[in-house]
Design a protein around this motif. Structure first.
Motif, mmCIF file in Angstrom:
data_model
loop_
_atom_site.group_PDB
_atom_site.id
_atom_site.type_symbol
_atom_site.label_atom_id
_atom_site.label_comp_id
_atom_site.label_asym_id
_atom_site.label_seq_id
_atom_site.Cartn_x
_atom_site.Cartn_y
_atom_site.Cartn_z
ATOM 1 N N ILE A 67 0.839 -1.201 0.000
ATOM 2 C CA ILE A 67 0.000 0.000 0.000
ATOM 3 C C ILE A 67 0.876 1.253 0.000
ATOM 4 O O ILE A 67 0.487 2.280 -0.565
ATOM 5 C CB ILE A 67 -1.021 0.005 1.163
ATOM 6 C CG1 ILE A 67 -0.350 -0.032 2.533
ATOM 7 C CG2 ILE A 67 -2.022 -1.115 1.004
ATOM 8 C CD1 ILE A 67 -1.351 0.110 3.678
ATOM 9 N N SER A 68 2.071 1.173 0.587
ATOM 10 C CA SER A 68 3.001 2.305 0.507
ATOM 11 C C SER A 68 3.454 2.523 -0.931
ATOM 12 O O SER A 68 3.583 3.663 -1.394
ATOM 13 C CB SER A 68 4.217 2.054 1.403
ATOM 14 O OG SER A 68 3.840 1.924 2.756
ATOM 15 N N GLU A 69 3.686 1.437 -1.655
ATOM 16 C CA GLU A 69 4.064 1.551 -3.064
ATOM 17 C C GLU A 69 2.947 2.214 -3.867
ATOM 18 O O GLU A 69 3.200 3.081 -4.714
ATOM 19 C CB GLU A 69 4.373 0.172 -3.644
ATOM 20 C CG GLU A 69 4.769 0.206 -5.117
ATOM 21 C CD GLU A 69 4.968 -1.182 -5.715
ATOM 22 O OE1 GLU A 69 5.100 -1.262 -6.957
ATOM 23 O OE2 GLU A 69 4.985 -2.169 -4.955
ATOM 24 N N LEU A 70 1.703 1.815 -3.600
ATOM 25 C CA LEU A 70 0.581 2.407 -4.315
ATOM 26 C C LEU A 70 0.487 3.910 -4.050
ATOM 27 O O LEU A 70 0.309 4.706 -4.988
ATOM 28 C CB LEU A 70 -0.728 1.723 -3.917
ATOM 29 C CG LEU A 70 -1.221 0.600 -4.840
ATOM 30 C CD1 LEU A 70 -0.246 -0.569 -4.853
ATOM 31 C CD2 LEU A 70 -2.613 0.120 -4.424
ATOM 32 N N THR A 71 0.586 4.308 -2.796
ATOM 33 C CA THR A 71 0.481 5.742 -2.492
ATOM 34 C C THR A 71 1.665 6.512 -3.053
ATOM 35 O O THR A 71 1.510 7.662 -3.483
ATOM 36 C CB THR A 71 0.348 5.979 -0.979
ATOM 37 O OG1 THR A 71 1.488 5.455 -0.287
ATOM 38 C CG2 THR A 71 -0.918 5.319 -0.429
ATOM 39 N N ASP A 72 2.840 5.911 -3.077
ATOM 40 C CA ASP A 72 3.998 6.567 -3.695
ATOM 41 C C ASP A 72 3.780 6.779 -5.192
ATOM 42 O O ASP A 72 4.319 7.724 -5.784
ATOM 43 C CB ASP A 72 5.267 5.733 -3.484
ATOM 44 C CG ASP A 72 5.794 5.804 -2.066
ATOM 45 O OD1 ASP A 72 5.323 6.673 -1.299
ATOM 46 O OD2 ASP A 72 6.668 4.985 -1.711
ATOM 47 N N MET A 73 3.013 5.895 -5.825
ATOM 48 C CA MET A 73 2.702 6.015 -7.249
ATOM 49 C C MET A 73 1.611 7.043 -7.525
ATOM 50 O O MET A 73 1.316 7.343 -8.684
ATOM 51 C CB MET A 73 2.253 4.653 -7.804
ATOM 52 C CG MET A 73 3.320 3.598 -7.839
ATOM 53 S SD MET A 73 2.619 1.975 -8.308
ATOM 54 C CE MET A 73 1.928 2.338 -9.931
ATOM 55 N N GLY A 74 0.990 7.554 -6.484
ATOM 56 C CA GLY A 74 -0.083 8.518 -6.655
ATOM 57 C C GLY A 74 -1.477 7.938 -6.570
ATOM 58 O O GLY A 74 -2.463 8.644 -6.795
ATOM 59 N N VAL A 75 -1.581 6.628 -6.244
ATOM 60 C CA VAL A 75 -2.889 5.997 -6.063
ATOM 61 C C VAL A 75 -3.428 6.370 -4.692
ATOM 62 O O VAL A 75 -2.731 6.206 -3.681
ATOM 63 C CB VAL A 75 -2.790 4.467 -6.194
ATOM 64 C CG1 VAL A 75 -4.159 3.822 -5.968
ATOM 65 C CG2 VAL A 75 -2.230 4.070 -7.559
ATOM 66 N N GLU A 76 -4.639 6.878 -4.636
ATOM 67 C CA GLU A 76 -5.253 7.159 -3.344
ATOM 68 C C GLU A 76 -5.639 5.848 -2.661
ATOM 69 O O GLU A 76 -6.352 5.035 -3.251
ATOM 70 C CB GLU A 76 -6.507 8.019 -3.506
ATOM 71 C CG GLU A 76 -6.237 9.469 -3.808
ATOM 72 C CD GLU A 76 -7.511 10.303 -3.731
ATOM 73 O OE1 GLU A 76 -8.580 9.758 -3.374
ATOM 74 O OE2 GLU A 76 -7.443 11.504 -4.045
ATOM 75 N N VAL A 77 -5.175 5.644 -1.450
ATOM 76 C CA VAL A 77 -5.585 4.487 -0.660
ATOM 77 C C VAL A 77 -6.329 5.011 0.566
ATOM 78 O O VAL A 77 -5.745 5.686 1.416
ATOM 79 C CB VAL A 77 -4.378 3.626 -0.234
ATOM 80 C CG1 VAL A 77 -4.852 2.464 0.644
ATOM 81 C CG2 VAL A 77 -3.644 3.086 -1.463
ATOM 82 N N HIS A 78 -7.609 4.719 0.618
ATOM 83 C CA HIS A 78 -8.460 5.159 1.722
ATOM 84 C C HIS A 78 -8.650 3.985 2.684
ATOM 85 O O HIS A 78 -9.051 2.902 2.257
ATOM 86 C CB HIS A 78 -9.814 5.627 1.207
ATOM 87 C CG HIS A 78 -9.738 6.869 0.370
ATOM 88 N ND1 HIS A 78 -10.082 8.109 0.851
ATOM 89 C CD2 HIS A 78 -9.359 7.042 -0.932
ATOM 90 C CE1 HIS A 78 -9.921 9.005 -0.106
ATOM 91 N NE2 HIS A 78 -9.487 8.386 -1.199
ATOM 92 N N TYR A 79 -8.366 4.224 3.944
ATOM 93 C CA TYR A 79 -8.463 3.158 4.945
ATOM 94 C C TYR A 79 -9.554 3.526 5.951
ATOM 95 O O TYR A 79 -9.456 4.540 6.644
ATOM 96 C CB TYR A 79 -7.125 2.977 5.659
ATOM 97 C CG TYR A 79 -7.027 1.685 6.431
ATOM 98 C CD1 TYR A 79 -6.285 0.615 5.954
ATOM 99 C CD2 TYR A 79 -7.712 1.515 7.639
ATOM 100 C CE1 TYR A 79 -6.211 -0.580 6.651
ATOM 101 C CE2 TYR A 79 -7.653 0.327 8.333
ATOM 102 C CZ TYR A 79 -6.904 -0.711 7.843
ATOM 103 O OH TYR A 79 -6.845 -1.898 8.530
ATOM 104 N N PHE A 80 -10.582 2.684 6.022
ATOM 105 C CA PHE A 80 -11.656 2.859 7.001
ATOM 106 C C PHE A 80 -11.384 1.928 8.177
ATOM 107 O O PHE A 80 -11.184 0.728 7.992
ATOM 108 C CB PHE A 80 -13.009 2.499 6.380
ATOM 109 C CG PHE A 80 -13.540 3.526 5.420
ATOM 110 C CD1 PHE A 80 -14.677 4.255 5.734
ATOM 111 C CD2 PHE A 80 -12.908 3.759 4.210
ATOM 112 C CE1 PHE A 80 -15.180 5.205 4.842
ATOM 113 C CE2 PHE A 80 -13.396 4.707 3.317
ATOM 114 C CZ PHE A 80 -14.536 5.434 3.633
ATOM 115 N N THR A 81 -11.369 2.474 9.375
ATOM 116 C CA THR A 81 -11.170 1.614 10.533
ATOM 117 C C THR A 81 -12.425 0.778 10.770
ATOM 118 O O THR A 81 -13.553 1.235 10.563
ATOM 119 C CB THR A 81 -10.864 2.430 11.800
ATOM 120 O OG1 THR A 81 -11.930 3.370 12.032
ATOM 121 C CG2 THR A 81 -9.549 3.177 11.650
#
Length: 252
Positions: A67-81
């Motif tokens: 998920i860090s790789e995705l966000t570094d690529m500019g992909v929004e990763v939304h995490y709901f607790t």
């Protein structure tokens, strides 16, 4: 493409194939990374997650790295607790770049309005669950937990989650109970009366795969899980689909 998934419960002591399960999830995320505009993780991706000031839980490195790789690529990763992983205090946002949500969100995606939530606490009448949920969200209780040494705190949390899962037959959630008894369906029907602009309701929590039309306009999905079903939803800007990730497919 916008992807939605929930309930991997990574690290669960009740899941014998948990390392294979994590790798399968990571391979899925790797397969979609080039075409994903955003990824919405609707809660309980970890079976128990509690951050201490200088300590984060052992394991999950493949998932956190992806998920860090995705966000570094500019992909929004939304995490709901969810109700298993709400004890997060900045690590996921600061180190992994996710956008954290602690409450249900109503968002517009390509001219469609989505209501997104994990699903715990929404219409559930069980008084014991309500009590535990209130205790878990209580700031004083959260601070008391963080006074416990991580060895004991994580041991307690993981074993509590294991006991909770194994007390059910085969460790599975009850099957779909029908529109009149399914609390998320009842909640959604009441909520949509006051919010006619919403097109899609998406939830996790129940570990069942459900795709239900509640009116000519309104559609409700429960996303299954990433323990046995490996299901997810994908929105292409016009249509919303429920899919199943089959190992070995290059284009999920």
């Amino acid at each position: 493409m916008i992807y939605f998934l929930a309930d991997a419960h990574l690290g669960s002591l009740a899941i014998p194939h948990r390392r294979m399960q994590e790798r399968r999830l990571v391979r899925f995320l790797d397969n979609i990374k080039e075409k994903a505009e955003a990824v919405y993780l609707l809660g309980d991706m970890f079976d128990f997650w509690n951050e201490y000031r200088y300590v984060v839980p052992k394991g999950y490195t493949r998932f956190l790295g992806k998920i860090s790789e995705l966000t570094d690529m500019g992909v929004e990763v939304h995490y709901f607790t969810g109700n298993h992983d709400l004890w997060t205090y900045g690590y996921l946002e600061e180190e992994c770049g996710v956008i954290l949500h602690r409450k249900p969100q109503t968002i517009e995606l390509h001219d469609k309005v989505f209501y997104l939530a994990h699903g715990d606490g929404l219409g559930d009448p069980d008084p014991k669950f309500k009590f535990l949920r209130g205790m878990f969200h209580n700031k004083v209780c959260q601070r008391l937990l963080n006074f416990v040494h991580p060895w004991w705190g994580m041991w307690f949390g993981l074993n509590w989650a294991k006991h909770s899962r194994l007390k059910r037959p085969d460790g599975k959630e009850p099957p779909y109970m029908g529109e009149d008894k399914e609390f998320l369906v009842r909640y959604t029907k009441e909520y949509m009366k006051l919010h006619p602009d919403i097109d899609y309701y998406l939830y996790g929590h129940r570990h069942i795969e459900l795709d239900l039309m509640l009116s000519k306009k309104v559609r409700m999905l429960i996303l299954g899980d990433w323990i046995r079903q490996f299901t997810y939803a994908v929105f292409d800007g016009e249509n919303l689909y429920m899919e199943n990730y089959i190992e070995g497919e290059s284009q999920p």
